[in-house]
Write a protein that holds these residues in place. Sequence first.
Motif, PDB file in Angstrom:
ATOM      1  N   THR A   1      65.272 -42.694  92.044  1.00 35.52           N
ATOM      2  CA  THR A   1      66.701 -42.665  91.741  1.00 35.52           C
ATOM      3  C   THR A   1      67.428 -43.630  92.657  1.00 35.52           C
ATOM      4  O   THR A   1      67.544 -43.391  93.858  1.00 35.52           O
ATOM      5  N   GLY A   2      67.851 -44.750  92.106  1.00 36.12           N
ATOM      6  CA  GLY A   2      68.559 -45.770  92.860  1.00 36.12           C
ATOM      7  C   GLY A   2      67.671 -46.940  93.221  1.00 36.12           C
ATOM      8  O   GLY A   2      66.466 -46.806  93.410  1.00 36.12           O
ATOM      9  N   GLU A   3      68.303 -48.086  93.298  1.00 37.77           N
ATOM     10  CA  GLU A   3      67.579 -49.337  93.563  1.00 37.77           C
ATOM     11  C   GLU A   3      66.812 -49.308  94.884  1.00 37.77           C
ATOM     12  O   GLU A   3      65.664 -49.735  94.950  1.00 37.77           O
TER      13      GLU A   3
ATOM     14  N   ALA B   1      71.432 -37.387  86.787  1.00 40.01           N
ATOM     15  CA  ALA B   1      72.312 -37.428  85.618  1.00 40.01           C
ATOM     16  C   ALA B   1      71.720 -36.614  84.472  1.00 40.01           C
ATOM     17  O   ALA B   1      72.445 -35.911  83.762  1.00 40.01           O
ATOM     18  N   LEU B   2      70.412 -36.691  84.292  1.00 41.44           N
ATOM     19  CA  LEU B   2      69.758 -35.906  83.239  1.00 41.44           C
ATOM     20  C   LEU B   2      69.882 -34.416  83.524  1.00 41.44           C
ATOM     21  O   LEU B   2      70.202 -33.633  82.630  1.00 41.44           O
TER      22      LEU B   2
ATOM     23  N   TYR C   1      70.935 -41.339  80.080  1.00 42.94           N
ATOM     24  CA  TYR C   1      70.862 -40.899  81.482  1.00 42.94           C
ATOM     25  C   TYR C   1      70.158 -41.947  82.342  1.00 42.94           C
ATOM     26  O   TYR C   1      68.984 -42.246  82.133  1.00 42.94           O
ATOM     27  N   PRO C   2      70.850 -42.488  83.343  1.00 38.25           N
ATOM     28  CA  PRO C   2      70.243 -43.530  84.176  1.00 38.25           C
ATOM     29  C   PRO C   2      69.220 -43.000  85.179  1.00 38.25           C
ATOM     30  O   PRO C   2      68.345 -43.737  85.616  1.00 38.25           O
ATOM     31  N   ASN C   3      69.329 -41.704  85.553  1.00 40.83           N
ATOM     32  CA  ASN C   3      68.410 -41.164  86.570  1.00 40.83           C
ATOM     33  C   ASN C   3      68.257 -39.665  86.377  1.00 40.83           C
ATOM     34  O   ASN C   3      68.933 -39.046  85.554  1.00 40.83           O
TER      35      ASN C   3
END
Length: 118
Positions: free
Chosen positions: A88-90, A54-55, A49-51
């Motif tokens: 969450t996110g750059e 998503a989790l 999960y990237p963030n």
Amino acid sequence: MSEASVFERIVAGEIPASKVFENDRVLAIRDIAPKAPVHLLVFPKVGTYPNVAALAAGDAGLLAELVSVAQHLADEHCGGEFRLIFNTGETAGQTVFHVHAHVLGDPEHTGALTEGTL
């Protein structure tokens, strides 16, 4: 195959870290560049999960476990009071795209976490 995240490399023992909690699914470590008197990182051992969004969509139980571990650590390290942050996110400050929570605390009540300080 994508490159392993720094957290996956910590889980694998390739990178040393100051661990404060570990179970079968979750690891927590001290942040190497703390932004508060207590600054811990809590993350799942899997890099699926990237963030946090998503989790939440993929494994709500694991998200609940991360939050529970964060509370346990806050109880242990800062009297139960803490700030919990998921970037969450750059553009929101996320630099490692392996979901992780920042647990920030101020056990000595120095004012490090008053509104507007972070």
